[in-house]
Design an enzyme around this catalytic site. Sequence first.
Site, mmCIF file in Angstrom:
data_model
loop_
_atom_site.group_PDB
_atom_site.id
_atom_site.type_symbol
_atom_site.label_atom_id
_atom_site.label_comp_id
_atom_site.label_asym_id
_atom_site.label_seq_id
_atom_site.Cartn_x
_atom_site.Cartn_y
_atom_site.Cartn_z
ATOM 1 N N ALA A 1 -33.002 -5.934 28.426
ATOM 2 C CA ALA A 1 -34.014 -4.872 28.517
ATOM 3 C C ALA A 1 -34.760 -4.873 29.851
ATOM 4 O O ALA A 1 -35.316 -3.841 30.246
ATOM 5 C CB ALA A 1 -34.998 -5.001 27.360
ATOM 6 N N HIS B 1 -23.340 -4.567 31.083
ATOM 7 C CA HIS B 1 -23.926 -4.358 29.755
ATOM 8 C C HIS B 1 -22.809 -4.289 28.746
ATOM 9 O O HIS B 1 -21.774 -3.643 29.002
ATOM 10 C CB HIS B 1 -24.738 -3.057 29.705
ATOM 11 C CG HIS B 1 -25.851 -3.067 30.688
ATOM 12 N ND1 HIS B 1 -27.013 -3.776 30.482
ATOM 13 C CD2 HIS B 1 -25.948 -2.507 31.925
ATOM 14 C CE1 HIS B 1 -27.780 -3.640 31.548
ATOM 15 N NE2 HIS B 1 -27.154 -2.879 32.439
ATOM 16 N N TYR C 1 -23.359 -4.954 19.802
ATOM 17 C CA TYR C 1 -23.109 -5.968 20.835
ATOM 18 C C TYR C 1 -21.916 -6.879 20.547
ATOM 19 O O TYR C 1 -21.600 -7.753 21.359
ATOM 20 C CB TYR C 1 -24.375 -6.810 21.040
ATOM 21 C CG TYR C 1 -25.555 -5.980 21.521
ATOM 22 C CD1 TYR C 1 -25.493 -5.321 22.748
ATOM 23 C CD2 TYR C 1 -26.706 -5.836 20.756
ATOM 24 C CE1 TYR C 1 -26.552 -4.550 23.197
ATOM 25 C CE2 TYR C 1 -27.769 -5.068 21.198
ATOM 26 C CZ TYR C 1 -27.689 -4.422 22.417
ATOM 27 O OH TYR C 1 -28.727 -3.659 22.878
ATOM 28 N N ASN D 1 -26.435 -9.517 33.413
ATOM 29 C CA ASN D 1 -26.843 -8.660 32.308
ATOM 30 C C ASN D 1 -28.312 -8.966 32.069
ATOM 31 O O ASN D 1 -28.653 -9.977 31.440
ATOM 32 C CB ASN D 1 -26.019 -8.925 31.040
ATOM 33 C CG ASN D 1 -26.401 -7.969 29.913
ATOM 34 O OD1 ASN D 1 -27.398 -7.246 30.002
ATOM 35 N ND2 ASN D 1 -25.616 -7.962 28.839
ATOM 36 N N PRO E 1 -32.999 -11.405 28.396
ATOM 37 C CA PRO E 1 -33.621 -11.547 27.094
ATOM 38 C C PRO E 1 -32.760 -11.068 25.927
ATOM 39 O O PRO E 1 -32.083 -10.046 26.031
ATOM 40 C CB PRO E 1 -34.894 -10.687 27.203
ATOM 41 C CG PRO E 1 -34.644 -9.774 28.343
ATOM 42 C CD PRO E 1 -33.766 -10.526 29.292
ATOM 43 N N ASN E 2 -32.831 -11.848 24.873
ATOM 44 C CA ASN E 2 -32.186 -11.561 23.580
ATOM 45 C C ASN E 2 -30.669 -11.771 23.587
ATOM 46 O O ASN E 2 -30.032 -11.683 22.538
ATOM 47 C CB ASN E 2 -32.516 -10.138 23.083
ATOM 48 C CG ASN E 2 -34.004 -9.948 22.868
ATOM 49 O OD1 ASN E 2 -34.630 -10.786 22.227
ATOM 50 N ND2 ASN E 2 -34.586 -8.906 23.433
ATOM 51 N N SER F 1 -22.991 -2.826 25.805
ATOM 52 C CA SER F 1 -22.975 -1.470 25.255
ATOM 53 C C SER F 1 -22.965 -0.447 26.389
ATOM 54 O O SER F 1 -23.289 -0.771 27.538
ATOM 55 C CB SER F 1 -24.220 -1.260 24.376
ATOM 56 O OG SER F 1 -25.398 -1.360 25.166
ATOM 57 N N GLU G 1 -23.625 -5.571 37.849
ATOM 58 C CA GLU G 1 -24.436 -5.404 36.638
ATOM 59 C C GLU G 1 -23.512 -5.179 35.439
ATOM 60 O O GLU G 1 -22.563 -4.400 35.530
ATOM 61 C CB GLU G 1 -25.341 -4.187 36.832
ATOM 62 C CG GLU G 1 -26.154 -3.826 35.625
ATOM 63 C CD GLU G 1 -26.948 -2.534 35.833
ATOM 64 O OE1 GLU G 1 -26.840 -1.914 36.927
ATOM 65 O OE2 GLU G 1 -27.655 -2.137 34.904
ATOM 66 N N ARG H 1 -26.683 5.772 24.983
ATOM 67 C CA ARG H 1 -27.713 5.343 24.034
ATOM 68 C C ARG H 1 -29.046 6.061 24.323
ATOM 69 O O ARG H 1 -29.056 7.115 24.935
ATOM 70 C CB ARG H 1 -27.835 3.814 24.091
ATOM 71 C CG ARG H 1 -26.524 3.117 23.699
ATOM 72 C CD ARG H 1 -26.651 1.606 23.719
ATOM 73 N NE ARG H 1 -27.597 1.154 22.687
ATOM 74 C CZ ARG H 1 -28.129 -0.075 22.665
ATOM 75 N NH1 ARG H 1 -27.782 -0.956 23.606
ATOM 76 N NH2 ARG H 1 -28.970 -0.412 21.715
ATOM 77 N N ARG I 1 -27.003 -10.624 16.627
ATOM 78 C CA ARG I 1 -27.863 -9.497 16.990
ATOM 79 C C ARG I 1 -27.057 -8.191 16.955
ATOM 80 O O ARG I 1 -26.145 -8.008 17.776
ATOM 81 C CB ARG I 1 -28.374 -9.742 18.410
ATOM 82 C CG ARG I 1 -29.137 -8.601 18.992
ATOM 83 C CD ARG I 1 -29.326 -8.764 20.497
ATOM 84 N NE ARG I 1 -30.149 -7.704 20.994
ATOM 85 C CZ ARG I 1 -30.236 -7.359 22.268
ATOM 86 N NH1 ARG I 1 -29.561 -8.024 23.183
ATOM 87 N NH2 ARG I 1 -30.999 -6.366 22.634
HETATM 88 C C1 DQA Z 1 -27.821 -4.600 27.033
HETATM 89 C C2 DQA Z 1 -28.374 -3.171 26.956
HETATM 90 C C3 DQA Z 1 -29.897 -3.164 27.058
HETATM 91 O O1 DQA Z 1 -30.386 -1.844 26.957
HETATM 92 C C4 DQA Z 1 -30.497 -3.990 25.940
HETATM 93 O O2 DQA Z 1 -31.893 -4.046 26.073
HETATM 94 C C5 DQA Z 1 -29.908 -5.354 25.857
HETATM 95 C C6 DQA Z 1 -28.455 -5.503 26.004
HETATM 96 C C7 DQA Z 1 -26.289 -4.627 26.820
HETATM 97 O O3 DQA Z 1 -25.689 -5.639 27.144
HETATM 98 O O4 DQA Z 1 -25.721 -3.671 26.279
HETATM 99 O O5 DQA Z 1 -30.592 -6.332 25.600
HETATM 100 O O6 DQA Z 1 -28.077 -5.107 28.328
#
Ligand code: DQA
Length: 150
Positions: free
Chosen positions: A77, A100, A23, A74, A10-11, A102, A98, A107, A18
Amino acid sequence: MQSILILNGPNLNLLGTRQPEVYGAETLEMVEARCLAHAKKSGFQAQCLQSNHEGILLDAIHGARGVHAGLVLNAGAFTHTSIALMDAIYSVEIPTVEVHLSNIHAREEFRHQSYIARAALGQICGFGSQGYLMAIDALVQNISQASDAT
Ligand code: DQA
């Protein structure tokens, strides 16, 4: 040719606009294009998919069995909430890395917990989009080692 599935949750379709300070400025299309080119250099195909829906991500993981030799995930959330995604990775037994963008450990506390990490070979975070390429390298090595052993 063996294949790797690059799955974004998501997102992540909003990459580029964003929170670029967190990111980065690259769009998802740019990141995916780099993944395809990088996998190709190692002699692997890559397929990319992004969804904002947990069920679609689950179906993609289920469908990867017997089709893809590895998974870069990835989960956005859902990383911090989804026992279902963790169970899916355990169920299909596909080596998973996995990713990410960030550094989730630097965080908010709620981002420190990852259900995906329990089922994954390992976690790469904090290196921006380069992390996807690092994950592909890790998978290529893992898959080659596994096929050498058989
Ligand atoms: C994320 C880190 C997650 O905590 C966040 O909700 C994201 C992006 C990252 O790529 O840093 O949507 O997965």
